[in-house]
Scaffold this active site. Structure first.
Site, short mmCIF file in Angstrom:
data_model
loop_
_atom_site.label_atom_id
_atom_site.label_comp_id
_atom_site.label_asym_id
_atom_site.label_seq_id
_atom_site.Cartn_x
_atom_site.Cartn_y
_atom_site.Cartn_z
N GLY A 1 0.80 -1.23 0.00
CA GLY A 1 0.00 0.00 0.00
C GLY A 1 0.83 1.27 0.00
N ASN B 1 1.69 3.00 -2.53
CA ASN B 1 1.07 3.96 -3.46
C ASN B 1 -0.16 4.61 -2.86
OD1 ASN B 1 2.42 4.20 -6.23
ND2 ASN B 1 2.55 2.01 -5.82
N ARG C 1 -5.56 -8.98 -8.86
CA ARG C 1 -6.58 -9.74 -9.63
C ARG C 1 -7.09 -8.91 -10.80
NH1 ARG C 1 -8.70 -14.29 -6.03
NH2 ARG C 1 -7.41 -13.99 -4.19
N HIS D 1 1.13 0.75 -13.02
CA HIS D 1 1.86 -0.46 -13.41
C HIS D 1 3.35 -0.13 -13.54
CE1 HIS D 1 2.46 -4.40 -15.12
NE2 HIS D 1 3.28 -3.83 -15.99
N ASP E 1 -3.48 -4.93 -18.05
CA ASP E 1 -2.64 -3.73 -18.20
C ASP E 1 -2.70 -3.17 -19.62
OD1 ASP E 1 -1.80 -4.14 -15.50
OD2 ASP E 1 -0.33 -5.59 -16.18
N GLU F 1 6.77 6.16 -8.93
CA GLU F 1 5.33 5.88 -8.79
C GLU F 1 4.68 6.78 -7.75
OE1 GLU F 1 4.83 1.14 -9.83
OE2 GLU F 1 4.94 1.74 -7.75
C1 GRF Z 1 3.61 -1.18 -7.43
O1 GRF Z 1 4.92 -1.31 -7.91
C2 GRF Z 1 2.62 -1.08 -8.56
O2 GRF Z 1 3.16 -0.52 -9.71
C3 GRF Z 1 2.30 -2.53 -8.82
O3 GRF Z 1 2.31 -3.15 -7.57
C4 GRF Z 1 3.15 -2.42 -6.69
C5 GRF Z 1 2.33 -2.09 -5.48
O4 GRF Z 1 3.09 -1.54 -4.45
N1 GRF Z 1 1.03 -2.62 -9.53
P1 GRF Z 1 2.37 -0.89 -3.17
O5 GRF Z 1 1.44 -1.95 -2.58
O6 GRF Z 1 1.65 0.33 -3.60
O7 GRF Z 1 3.51 -0.60 -2.24
#
Ligand code: GRF
Length: 193
Positions: free
Chosen positions: A11, A13, A92, A110, A146, A175
């Site tokens: 989590g 992000n 998923r 992604h 994706d 990100e």
């Molecule tokens: C990120 O690298 C995102 O791009 C990918 O999964 C990872 C998730 O990381 N889809 P987090 O759970 O946000 O730390």
């Protein structure tokens, strides 16, 4: 704009989105966080912030996201007043029951320059392919893996001696800036409609 987050892991992000909201650079509120993984740290992060957090019951399927689970997820998001769904490390594939409930209102981050390296461990795919740069992409979610329209992407160099872990960490740094920024752009675009 009221956000709902779906995630399966750490989590970080989601945390970046929360940090942008706190900093006043993103005009939004996270109303609900859902995970298919009851042990995911993303749920702890949400609860620690007083955000409603819950588990998606996928009926024991390891990777499938059954239609009933998608319909139940859509209903919970709607009940919470969610207007934009952000996938943040959600493992998923989202299909019609959810997509139809939130048309052009589900986005994903992604860790590659799509359309290259869709699917799992994209940073490892990039290393294995020997490319000099990879990156990350925020895109609208469609029924493919994706494959939805790109909102924004940014490149990240692959450096000599990189391991999957060091490369993923460098991508994640980008990100954490790119995702809140893209959420802001989508909000502005939607307000124009
Ligand atoms: C990120 O690298 C995102 O791009 C990918 O999964 C990872 C998730 O990381 N889809 P987090 O759970 O946000 O730390």
């Amino acid at each position: 704009m009221v956000l709902g987050i779906l995630g399966s892991g750490s989590g970080s992000n989601m945390q970046a989105i929360l940090d942008a909201i706190d900093a006043g650079t993103l005009d939004a509120r996270i109303a609900l966080v859902l995970s298919d993984n009851p042990g995911a740290f993303i749920l702890e992060r949400a609860r620690a912030r007083g955000i409603e957090a819950g588990v998606i019951d996928c009926g024991g399927f390891k990777t499938k996201f059954p239609d009933e689970a998608q319909a139940a997820t859509a209903a919970r998001l709607k009940e919470a007043g969610v207007e934009l769904v952000c996938l943040a490390g959600f493992l998923r594939l989202v299909k019609r029951p959810l997509l139809e409930a939130f048309p052009r209102r589900i986005i994903n981050i992604h860790p590659s320059l799509l359309p290259r390296f869709p699917g799992l461990e994209a940073w490892k795919q990039a290393l294995d392919a020997g490319v000099p740069e990879t990156g990350c992409t925020v895109h609208f979610v469609d029924e493919g893996m994706d494959t939805g329209p790109v909102i924004v992407q940014e490149s990240v160099p692959v450096l000599p001696g990189d391991t999957p872990a060091t490369l993923h960490a460098r991508i994640q740094t980008v990100e954490h800036r790119l995702y809140p920024d893209a959420v802001g752009r989508v909000i502005v675009e939607n307000l124009k409609c």
